[in-house]
Design an enzyme around this catalytic site. Structure first.
Site, PDB file in Angstrom:
ATOM      1  N   SER A 260       0.853  -1.188   0.000  1.00 44.86           N
ATOM      2  CA  SER A 260       0.000   0.000   0.000  1.00 44.86           C
ATOM      3  C   SER A 260       0.887   1.235   0.000  1.00 44.86           C
ATOM      4  CB  SER A 260      -0.896   0.017   1.248  1.00 44.86           C
ATOM      5  OG  SER A 260      -1.573   1.260   1.374  1.00 44.86           O
TER       6      SER A 260
ATOM      7  N   TYR B 150      -1.958  -0.839  10.333  1.00 45.26           N
ATOM      8  CA  TYR B 150      -2.025  -1.071   8.888  1.00 45.26           C
ATOM      9  C   TYR B 150      -0.773  -0.536   8.199  1.00 45.26           C
ATOM     10  CZ  TYR B 150      -3.848  -0.909   4.087  1.00 45.26           C
ATOM     11  OH  TYR B 150      -4.037  -1.075   2.733  1.00 45.26           O
TER      12      TYR B 150
ATOM     13  N   LYS C 268       2.018  -2.792   6.092  1.00 40.57           N
ATOM     14  CA  LYS C 268       2.252  -2.623   4.663  1.00 40.57           C
ATOM     15  C   LYS C 268       3.685  -2.212   4.363  1.00 40.57           C
ATOM     16  CE  LYS C 268      -1.777  -3.835   3.145  1.00 40.57           C
ATOM     17  NZ  LYS C 268      -1.946  -5.050   2.316  1.00 40.57           N
TER      18      LYS C 268
END
Length: 240
Positions: free
Chosen positions: A132, A147, A151
């Site tokens: 991401s 998150y 990533k």
């Protein structure tokens, strides 16, 4: 591919099938109907398996079953992931571990099982992991440290595996999508979405269909000298 029942995974599965690839969907959700629709629409073989990617024993079993059913496995789109919008001070250990387990450990377990299959059968292959832009920048205004960290780890895992597995003829790359309009952001606050779009030079979120070409390229023979690459696809968000 993992996480192929909806969103980015489902869209990329259709792109690959349109290019002539048979498809195996590995997802925590039952994906038989999705696989059947892909097979009908593109005239390819498609199968679906329910699997928790955080459980390496399940992953190994499903990988073996898929290889037996399809006859061979050549490419992996390693896409399963989740997001949690919650300030770091309020995260419970269980919440942190859940995100890390799916987004990092799951990516590793699936890549490892796939690479073990390739090495055991003496054949080359290709892996594309979904990272991401959140592995490169820190998103605002939402708080999502778990998150972002997961990533960023996927990006470096991709590079590490690319180096280790080059000797086996296995290329490992990743894509880093920006804000993509999928089911994953369906419950996100509207004021956040407006702020994101205002900050994107394209003045819109991307679509899952706009990622398929990048995955197709990285998995194909057009990219035979490309490994350890992270391709950011974000409408210029991280550029400004």
């Amino acid at each position: 591919m993992t996480g192929g029942n909806q969103g980015i995974g489902k869209s990329v599965a259709r792109t690959l099938a349109e290019a002539g690839s048979d498809i195996v969907i590995i997802d925590l959700a039952e994906s038989t109907q999705t696989a059947a629709q892909i097979a009908e629409d593109f005239g390819v073989r498609a199968a679906a398996y329910v699997c928790d990617v955080t459980q390496p024993e399940q992953v190994a079993e499903v990988m073996n079953a898929a290889a037996q059913k399809m006859g061979t496995l050549d490419h992996l789109f390693n896409n399963a992931g989740i997001v949690l919008h919650k300030p770091a001070l309020e995260l419970s250990p269980q919440e942190w571990l859940k995100v890390i387990n799916v987004n990092l450990n799951g990516v590793f377990f699936v890549a490892q099982a796939f690479a073990r299959y390739l090495v055991a059968t003496g054949k080359p292959g290709n892996i594309v992991n979904t990272a991401s832009m959140s592995g490169t920048i820190v998103n605002i205004p939402q708080a999502q440290a778990s998150y972002n960290a997961s990533k960023a780890a996927v990006v470096h895992l991709t590079k590490s595996l690319g180096v280790e597995w080059a000797q086996h003829g296995i290329r490992v790359n990743s894509i880093s999508p920006g804000y993509i309009a999928t089911e994953l952001i369906g419950d996100v606050r509207e004021d956040w979405k407006r702020q994101w779009i205002e900050a994107i030079p394209f003045q819109r979120m991307g679509t899952p269909e706009e990622l398929g070409g990048a995955v197709l390229y990285l998995l194909s023979d057009a990219a035979t000298y490309t490994s350890g690459c992270d391709l950011i696809i974000d409408g210029l968000f991280t550029t400004v």
